[in-house]
Design a protein around this motif. Structure first.
Motif, PDB file in Angstrom:
ATOM      1  N   PRO A   1       0.811  -1.228   0.000  1.00  0.00           N
ATOM      2  CA  PRO A   1       0.000   0.000   0.000  1.00  0.00           C
ATOM      3  C   PRO A   1       0.841   1.273   0.000  1.00  0.00           C
ATOM      4  CG  PRO A   1      -0.024  -1.038   2.167  1.00  0.00           C
ATOM      5  CD  PRO A   1       0.614  -2.019   1.228  1.00  0.00           C
ATOM      6  N   GLU A   2       2.091   1.179   0.405  1.00  0.00           N
ATOM      7  CA  GLU A   2       2.955   2.364   0.440  1.00  0.00           C
ATOM      8  C   GLU A   2       3.464   2.755  -0.948  1.00  0.00           C
ATOM      9  OE1 GLU A   2       5.617  -1.156   0.414  1.00  0.00           O
ATOM     10  OE2 GLU A   2       3.730  -0.636   1.404  1.00  0.00           O
ATOM     11  N   ALA A   3       3.389   1.844  -1.918  1.00  0.00           N
ATOM     12  CA  ALA A   3       3.889   2.113  -3.263  1.00  0.00           C
ATOM     13  C   ALA A   3       2.840   2.842  -4.093  1.00  0.00           C
ATOM     14  CB  ALA A   3       4.285   0.814  -3.956  1.00  0.00           C
ATOM     15  N   ASP A   4       3.288   3.661  -5.023  1.00  0.00           N
ATOM     16  CA  ASP A   4       2.369   4.397  -5.892  1.00  0.00           C
ATOM     17  C   ASP A   4       1.640   3.465  -6.857  1.00  0.00           C
ATOM     18  OD1 ASP A   4       3.181   6.745  -4.689  1.00  0.00           O
ATOM     19  OD2 ASP A   4       4.666   7.224  -6.250  1.00  0.00           O
ATOM     20  N   ASN A   5       2.330   2.401  -7.273  1.00  0.00           N
ATOM     21  CA  ASN A   5       1.770   1.452  -8.229  1.00  0.00           C
ATOM     22  C   ASN A   5       2.696   0.232  -8.277  1.00  0.00           C
ATOM     23  OD1 ASN A   5       3.974   2.275 -10.055  1.00  0.00           O
ATOM     24  ND2 ASN A   5       2.719   4.104 -10.416  1.00  0.00           N
ATOM     25  N   TYR A   6       2.367  -0.716  -9.126  1.00  0.00           N
ATOM     26  CA  TYR A   6       3.150  -1.952  -9.242  1.00  0.00           C
ATOM     27  C   TYR A   6       4.602  -1.641  -9.628  1.00  0.00           C
ATOM     28  CZ  TYR A   6       3.589  -7.010 -10.347  1.00  0.00           C
ATOM     29  OH  TYR A   6       3.929  -8.349 -10.380  1.00  0.00           O
ATOM     30  N   THR A   7       4.786  -0.824 -10.629  1.00  0.00           N
ATOM     31  CA  THR A   7       6.136  -0.487 -11.083  1.00  0.00           C
ATOM     32  C   THR A   7       6.940   0.170  -9.972  1.00  0.00           C
ATOM     33  OG1 THR A   7       5.310  -0.218 -13.350  1.00  0.00           O
ATOM     34  CG2 THR A   7       7.435   0.798 -12.832  1.00  0.00           C
ATOM     35  N   ASP A   8       6.290   0.972  -9.174  1.00  0.00           N
ATOM     36  CA  ASP A   8       6.977   1.665  -8.077  1.00  0.00           C
ATOM     37  C   ASP A   8       7.514   0.682  -7.041  1.00  0.00           C
ATOM     38  OD1 ASP A   8       7.803   4.096  -6.748  1.00  0.00           O
ATOM     39  OD2 ASP A   8       6.189   3.742  -5.302  1.00  0.00           O
ATOM     40  N   VAL A   9       6.874  -0.463  -6.884  1.00  0.00           N
ATOM     41  CA  VAL A   9       7.384  -1.489  -5.968  1.00  0.00           C
ATOM     42  C   VAL A   9       8.792  -1.892  -6.381  1.00  0.00           C
ATOM     43  CG1 VAL A   9       7.070  -3.845  -5.119  1.00  0.00           C
ATOM     44  CG2 VAL A   9       5.086  -2.345  -5.405  1.00  0.00           C
ATOM     45  N   TYR A  10       8.975  -2.164  -7.656  1.00  0.00           N
ATOM     46  CA  TYR A  10      10.298  -2.543  -8.163  1.00  0.00           C
ATOM     47  C   TYR A  10      11.268  -1.364  -8.142  1.00  0.00           C
ATOM     48  CZ  TYR A  10       8.182  -6.880  -9.964  1.00  0.00           C
ATOM     49  OH  TYR A  10       7.545  -8.097 -10.098  1.00  0.00           O
ATOM     50  N   ASP A  11      10.761  -0.182  -8.446  1.00  0.00           N
ATOM     51  CA  ASP A  11      11.635   0.985  -8.495  1.00  0.00           C
ATOM     52  C   ASP A  11      12.192   1.295  -7.102  1.00  0.00           C
ATOM     53  OD1 ASP A  11      12.902   2.968 -10.018  1.00  0.00           O
ATOM     54  OD2 ASP A  11      11.389   4.460  -9.490  1.00  0.00           O
ATOM     55  N   ARG A  12      11.365   1.200  -6.084  1.00  0.00           N
ATOM     56  CA  ARG A  12      11.822   1.430  -4.714  1.00  0.00           C
ATOM     57  C   ARG A  12      12.894   0.420  -4.302  1.00  0.00           C
ATOM     58  NH1 ARG A  12       7.745   3.735  -0.762  1.00  0.00           N
ATOM     59  NH2 ARG A  12       6.319   5.010  -2.007  1.00  0.00           N
TER      60      ARG A  12
END
Length: 416
Positions: free
Chosen positions: A239-250
């Protein structure tokens, strides 16, 4: 046909030759010559010019057909090869009920060894000479796939620690120290850090994998936004990520050595992120079609200038033939009103894949200084332009396309 000693380093192959140069240009020689010296291409041109430039004692092998670079498949699961096309349905259900139980069998060394040999034999028969492959979580299965490879492959054991059966997670090397120890004993030129997909790992675990990949310089391969159900699951898990891609980017998993499978359910901000990071997309049209997912929005890749290459994604993909992938790639997007020329299509099945793997300077097409990895396809007949010939080559059933290549050569030597 001239017979020649196997000890001779040089040989000229004579046939029609089609050779992708980039996404908009393809060289074609109706009567072509391919000069090979000790497994490396020395010259490709019209036959008369190649013959004129070569020593008079160089033997000539005349082939009845069209020479093309071997195919490159940048997203498949070799441990799903035996069940390719046997199961379908919604992605997450398909994984849990069919695919994960199948991958559990690769705990068996003898089974994995036999399966790997069969996989590479059949891929070469279908004209695929290199690619990116997902293994099961088992370290020995990945080692077997690397040791027995025929062609040039990069393989990664899927890393999965949570939200999956213990019979797989118990064998996963997602722990940083364990993974580092495994990687210290393998050829990293043929290894990829492979998080299966975001739901199978915590943010902490993903970040640790990103650090290992960056430190080692290896390729990263994973799945991204294949289905709406998957995207919704990721939203709940992170839930802290902006979107799916952001999970990997973080997690530091996105970069120029990252190859992301599918990328269907994406927002514009996610496309921008991939473009900024320089990621590659593995486009799997036959898999998307088989599992009932939406058409991958090729228009967005073009809008954001994101590089991509084609792939079979077996076992969701029903066939290991890249000719079948080309058939469905052209048909699905054309039916949606997207224009694709033949130069672009052939490039995405060959040189683009080599570039995604970081092999673009040594493989992927028929240029001087590159490995002589090529295939022979049926001849053109009366056709004067290779585009119509390509349409003929990709017509037919899956089984016909899987055996359509007339031969495959690795390093200038016929292997299938």
């Amino acid at each position: 046909m001239h017979k020649y000693s196997k000890n001779l380093n040089k040989v000229i192959y004579r046939a029609s030759i089609v050779n992708p140069i980039n996404s908009s240009r393809c060289s074609f020689y109706k009567d072509g010559g391919l000069l090979i010296d000790n497994g490396v291409i020395e010259e490709v041109n019209c036959f008369d010019n190649v013959l004129k430039n070569a020593s008079p004692d160089v033997p000539v092998i005349e082939l009845n057909g069209v020479i093309s670079p071997g195919f490159v498949d940048v997203h498949l699961h070799w441990v799903q090869y035996k069940v390719k096309g046997l199961y379908s349905g919604e992605l997450l259900t398909w994984l849990r009920e069919s695919i994960w139980p199948e991958e559990s069998h690769y705990v068996d060394v003898e089974l994995a060894t036999s399966a790997a040999r069969n996989f590479y034999d059949d891929l070469l028969r279908a004209g695929t000479v290199m690619g990116l492959s997902y293994s099961s979580p088992h370290a020995h299965a990945t080692q077997i796939a690397i040791d027995l490879m025929r062609g040039d492959w990069v393989v990664g054991n899927v890393l999965m620690g949570i939200n999956a059966p213990n019979y797989l997670t118990d064998f996963s090397l997602h722990d940083s120290d364990t993974l580092k120890a495994f990687m210290s004993n393998i050829d990293l030129r043929h290894y990829a850090v492979t998080p299966r997909f975001a739901p199978n790992l915590s943010q902490f675990q993903l970040k640790a994998l990103g650090e290992i990949a960056i430190d080692s310089g290896v390729i990263i391969q994973t799945h991204l936004a294949e289905s709406r159900e998957e995207v919704e699951w990721v939203r709940k898990l992170f839930p802290e990520a902006d979107n799916y891609t952001d999970v990997y980017d973080r997690a530091g998993l996105l970069g120029r050595k990252t190859v992301l499978g599918h990328c269907i359910e994406m927002s514009d901000s996610e496309w921008r992120c991939l473009a900024e990071r320089g990621c590659w997309v593995a486009h799997c049209p036959t898999s998307n079609e088989a599992l009932g997912n939406r058409r991958m929005p090729l228009e967005k890749l073009r809008e954001y200038n994101i590089p991509y290459a084609l792939a079979t994604d077996i076992g969701a993909g029903p066939s290991h033939s890249m000719l079948h992938v080309l058939q469905r790639f052209l048909s699905l997007h054309r039916d949606a009103g997207v224009n694709i020329d033949h130069e672009d299509a052939l490039y995405r099945a060959t040189l683009a894949g080599a570039e995604a793997m970081g092999r673009g300077l040594i493989a992927g097409n028929l240029c001087a200084g590159k490995r002589a990895d090529f295939i022979l396809l049926p001849g053109m007949g009366p056709r004067d332009h290779w585009a119509g010939w390509l349409e003929d080559c990709i017509s037919g059933s899956m089984s016909e396309l899987e055996t359509r290549p007339l031969g495959t050569w690795l390093g200038g030597k016929k292997v299938s």
